[in-house]
Write an enzyme that holds these catalytic residues in place. Structure first.
Site: not given
Length: 250
Positions: A13, A16, A49, A51, A55, A76, A107, A157, A200
């Protein structure tokens, strides 16, 4: 029913990387560059992801990833009309439906499928028809797994946050209980024909017990790998995760 798979897939992922870029604005660090490094380091897929508040990952990032990756893209997203339209436009290999709240940092829990079954079934049907493998991010709970199966998701998941938090905080009895629950629910989901992914909060210390479950097919990890990359580089952080996963499966 999905057959057990020998080599565990690693999805990286890159959200970030975009978080760091957006902290200052501008173009760097570039998520697409991170995705290419991840591919070279042994990632089997890239997760991003998108959003609702954008963000971290933005629309242009999804555009670039969808056009450039040589490994599958896992998008995602929340179960909203806007996100469905974006997914149908890009048709990524996989779509993972997650709960989303504007005020959360990350999340916080699994999607409530059992209480929203009819809406979610209608929401994911066009995605499945477009060829996307639909994954539902849920708690390791039998009721939610059964609901995900009924709405014809291909993948569940299972949220590993409670397990990882208990480990990190030294609550070992709670950690072991959470791990046992994840093990039991992984086997249950597999028995229904669902592909099983944990996710996660996983890191070098917590990934191996999950990776050893024979029902697990793929693990998606992001924040820890990007954080570790500050010290050792993204290539090295991913290669070490790949090594630990392979060792656990062996």
């Amino acid at each position: 029913m999905t057959d057990f798979v020998g080599r565990l897939r690693l999805g990286v992922n890159i959200d970030h990387v975009a978080t760091l870029r957006n902290a200052r604005g501008g173009m760097v660090p570039e998520p697409l560059r991170a995705a290419r490094i991840a591919e070279a380091a042994g990632a089997d897929g890239i997760t991003a992801h998108l959003r609702e508040d954008r963000r971290h990952i933005g629309d242009a990032d999804i555009e670039a990833l969808a056009a450039s990756l040589s490994v599958p893209l896992n998008l995602e997203m929340a179960a909203t009309a806007e996100m469905q339209a974006i997914a149908l436009r890009h048709r990524p290999h996989a779509v993972c439906i997650v709960p989303e709240k504007r005020e959360e940092r990350t999340t916080e829990g699994g999607l409530e499928v059992a209480q929203d079954e009819n809406r979610l079934a209608h929401f994911i049907a066009p995605l499945r028809d477009a060829g996307c493998r639909v994954s539902i991010f849920i708690a390791a709970d039998q009721r939610q797994i059964e609901a995900a199966h009924r709405i014809c998701a291909a993948v569940v998941e299972l949220h590993t946050g409670a397990y990882c938090d208990a480990h990190d905080e030294g609550r070992l009895a709670e950690r072991d209980a959470e791990l046992a629950r994840l093990r039991e629910m992984s086997a249950f989901a597999h028995s229904l024909g669902l592909e099983v992914h944990p996710g996660h909060g996983l890191n070098y210390d917590t990934v191996q017990p999950d990776a050893a479950f024979p029902e697990i097919v793929e693990i998606n990890i992001g924040h820890y790998l990007v954080g570790e990359a500050i010290f050792v580089g993204l290539d090295a952080s991913i290669r070490e995760m790949r090594r630990l996963m392979d060792a656990a499966r062996a």
